[in-house]
Write a protein that holds these residues in place. Structure first.
Motif, short mmCIF file in Angstrom:
data_model
loop_
_atom_site.label_atom_id
_atom_site.label_comp_id
_atom_site.label_asym_id
_atom_site.label_seq_id
_atom_site.Cartn_x
_atom_site.Cartn_y
_atom_site.Cartn_z
N ALA A 189 0.77 -1.09 -0.10
CA ALA A 189 -0.05 0.01 -0.12
C ALA A 189 0.75 1.22 -0.09
O ALA A 189 1.31 1.69 0.89
CB ALA A 189 -0.84 0.10 1.19
N PRO A 190 1.26 1.95 -1.22
CA PRO A 190 2.27 2.91 -1.32
C PRO A 190 1.46 4.19 -1.29
O PRO A 190 0.20 4.33 -1.23
CB PRO A 190 2.75 2.97 -2.69
CG PRO A 190 2.58 1.40 -3.25
CD PRO A 190 1.15 0.95 -2.42
N THR A 191 2.18 5.20 -0.51
CA THR A 191 1.86 6.66 -0.70
C THR A 191 1.92 6.93 -2.05
O THR A 191 2.23 6.13 -2.99
CB THR A 191 2.58 7.40 0.34
OG1 THR A 191 2.23 8.66 0.40
CG2 THR A 191 4.29 7.41 0.17
N PHE A 192 2.04 8.37 -2.22
CA PHE A 192 2.41 8.95 -3.55
C PHE A 192 3.76 8.61 -3.95
O PHE A 192 4.96 8.75 -3.07
CB PHE A 192 2.04 10.51 -3.54
CG PHE A 192 0.82 10.76 -3.57
CD1 PHE A 192 0.25 11.03 -4.66
CD2 PHE A 192 0.20 11.14 -2.34
CE1 PHE A 192 -1.29 11.56 -4.74
CE2 PHE A 192 -1.09 11.69 -2.39
CZ PHE A 192 -1.76 11.72 -3.36
N ILE A 193 3.91 8.02 -5.33
CA ILE A 193 5.30 7.58 -5.77
C ILE A 193 5.25 8.35 -7.03
O ILE A 193 4.58 8.72 -7.79
CB ILE A 193 5.16 6.14 -6.19
CG1 ILE A 193 4.86 5.27 -4.97
CG2 ILE A 193 6.78 5.71 -6.85
CD1 ILE A 193 5.76 5.27 -3.89
N TYR A 194 6.59 9.02 -7.01
CA TYR A 194 6.80 9.69 -8.10
C TYR A 194 7.20 8.94 -9.39
O TYR A 194 7.94 8.20 -9.72
CB TYR A 194 8.20 10.51 -7.94
CG TYR A 194 8.33 11.70 -8.94
CD1 TYR A 194 7.77 12.94 -8.66
CD2 TYR A 194 9.20 11.56 -9.83
CE1 TYR A 194 7.85 14.13 -9.61
CE2 TYR A 194 9.33 12.63 -10.67
CZ TYR A 194 8.43 13.97 -10.88
OH TYR A 194 8.77 14.96 -11.74
N THR A 195 6.05 8.93 -10.29
CA THR A 195 6.20 8.27 -11.61
C THR A 195 5.90 9.21 -12.74
O THR A 195 5.33 10.31 -12.41
CB THR A 195 5.26 7.06 -11.58
OG1 THR A 195 4.00 7.54 -11.57
CG2 THR A 195 5.31 6.12 -10.55
#
Ligand SMILES: NC(=O)c1ccc[n+]([C@@H]2O[C@H](COP(=O)([O-])OP(=O)(O)OC[C@H]3O[C@@H](n4cnc5c(N)ncnc54)[C@H](OP(=O)(O)O)[C@@H]3O)[C@@H](O)[C@H]2O)c1
Length: 255
Positions: A189-195
């Motif tokens: 369950a990730p937080t905001f990931i820079y993609t």
């Protein structure tokens, strides 16, 4: 004497859905670097072929498979193809997913149907098709891509939150049904990931600051942050871990 935990994926076959872009692309590379043979699946086959070339250039093994997770027959055929071509299926990373934000009053029926078709229905039937193979071989690791939005409400993300909450419940139920047969089922369950997909929003200073204000760790996530959790859950070292939702969220849900 205790032996060392085994994080190696050598001789294992992993399928990553939604591997053409973003997190899935990075997870496919990370799994290949950990020794797995990687089947990469999505609709954008040109992007998948480029990824396969990049993995092979690093000395890894990969093969591309066209997959639209909105179509259950397509899922079944694709997963049979992966099994037929690569001989096993040890790891499924159910990463294909859509994100969208609208105030709840603006959500349309089409928005709801599309997100549920990919994030929930597609994910479930990928689990089912891969689960049949894994249960027959007596070993499997399923990792479902959830989100911090499954654990807490996030304004303007009603449908996304609902879809990822459902992912957590599917993860728990499948773990109950399959773990005794050697197939573990977990979610990250990730937080905001820079993609590339989130860059447009995260590059806006006001949006980014709003995110950082909620993040005790003081930075947004990277694909490597997610890969560390996925490699762990995919590995023999995580044999006793099943039915869990592992936040990779910099502390977002700790408050
Ligand atoms: N980025 C974040 O901040 C974040 C945070 C928490 C959780 N997540 C979750 O992580 C996962 C990946 O997110 P991302 O940011 O990397 O997204 P992304 O850059 O938009 O990539 C999404 C991937 O899903 C695939 N996909 C979409 N619809 C599909 C379909 N019908 N059939 C097969 N594949 C499909 C896309 O491939 P094609 O278009 O080629 O089919 C693409 O490879 C999602 O489940 C997302 O909810 C992301």
């Amino acid at each position: 004497m205790a032996s060392s935990p085994n994080f190696q994926l050598t001789d294992q076959v992993a399928l990553v859905t939604g591997a053409s872009y973003g997190i899935g692309r990075g997870l496919a590379k990370a799994l290949a670097r950990a020794g797995a043979t990687v089947a990469v699946a999505a609709r954008s086959t040109d992007a998948l072929e480029t990824l396969v070339e990049e993995i092979r250039a690093e000395g890894g093994t990969a093969q591309a498979f066209a997959l639209d997770v909105r179509d259950v027959n397509h899922i079944r055929a694709c997963i049979q193809d992966v099994h037929g071509a690569l001989g096993r299926l040890d790891i499924l990373v159910n990463n294909a997913g859509l994100g969208a934000n609208h105030p709840a009053l603006d959500v349309t029926e089409a928005d709801w149907d599309e997100m549920m078709a990919v994030n929930q229905k597609g994910l479930f039937f990928c689990c089912q098709a891969a689960g049949r193979i894994m249960l027959a071989q007596g070993y499997g690791r399923i990792i479902n891509m959830s989100s911090q939005a499954s654990l807490v409400g996030i304004r303007d993300h009603a449908v996304y939150c609902a879809s990822k909450g459902g992912v957590n419940q599917l993860t728990r139920v499948l773990a109950l049904e399959w773990s005794a047969s050697g197939v573990t089922v977990n979610a990250v369950a990730p937080t905001f990931i820079y993609t590339p997909g989130t860059a447009e929003r995260l590059d806006q200073p006001a949006f980014r600051q709003g995110v950082l204000d909620r993040l005790p760790i003081g930075r947004v996530g990277t694909i490597d942050d997610v890969a560390g959790a996925v490699i762990y859950l995919a590995s023999p070292a995580a044999a006793l871990v099943t039915g869990t939702i592992l936040p990779v969220d910099g502390g977002w849900t700790a408050q």
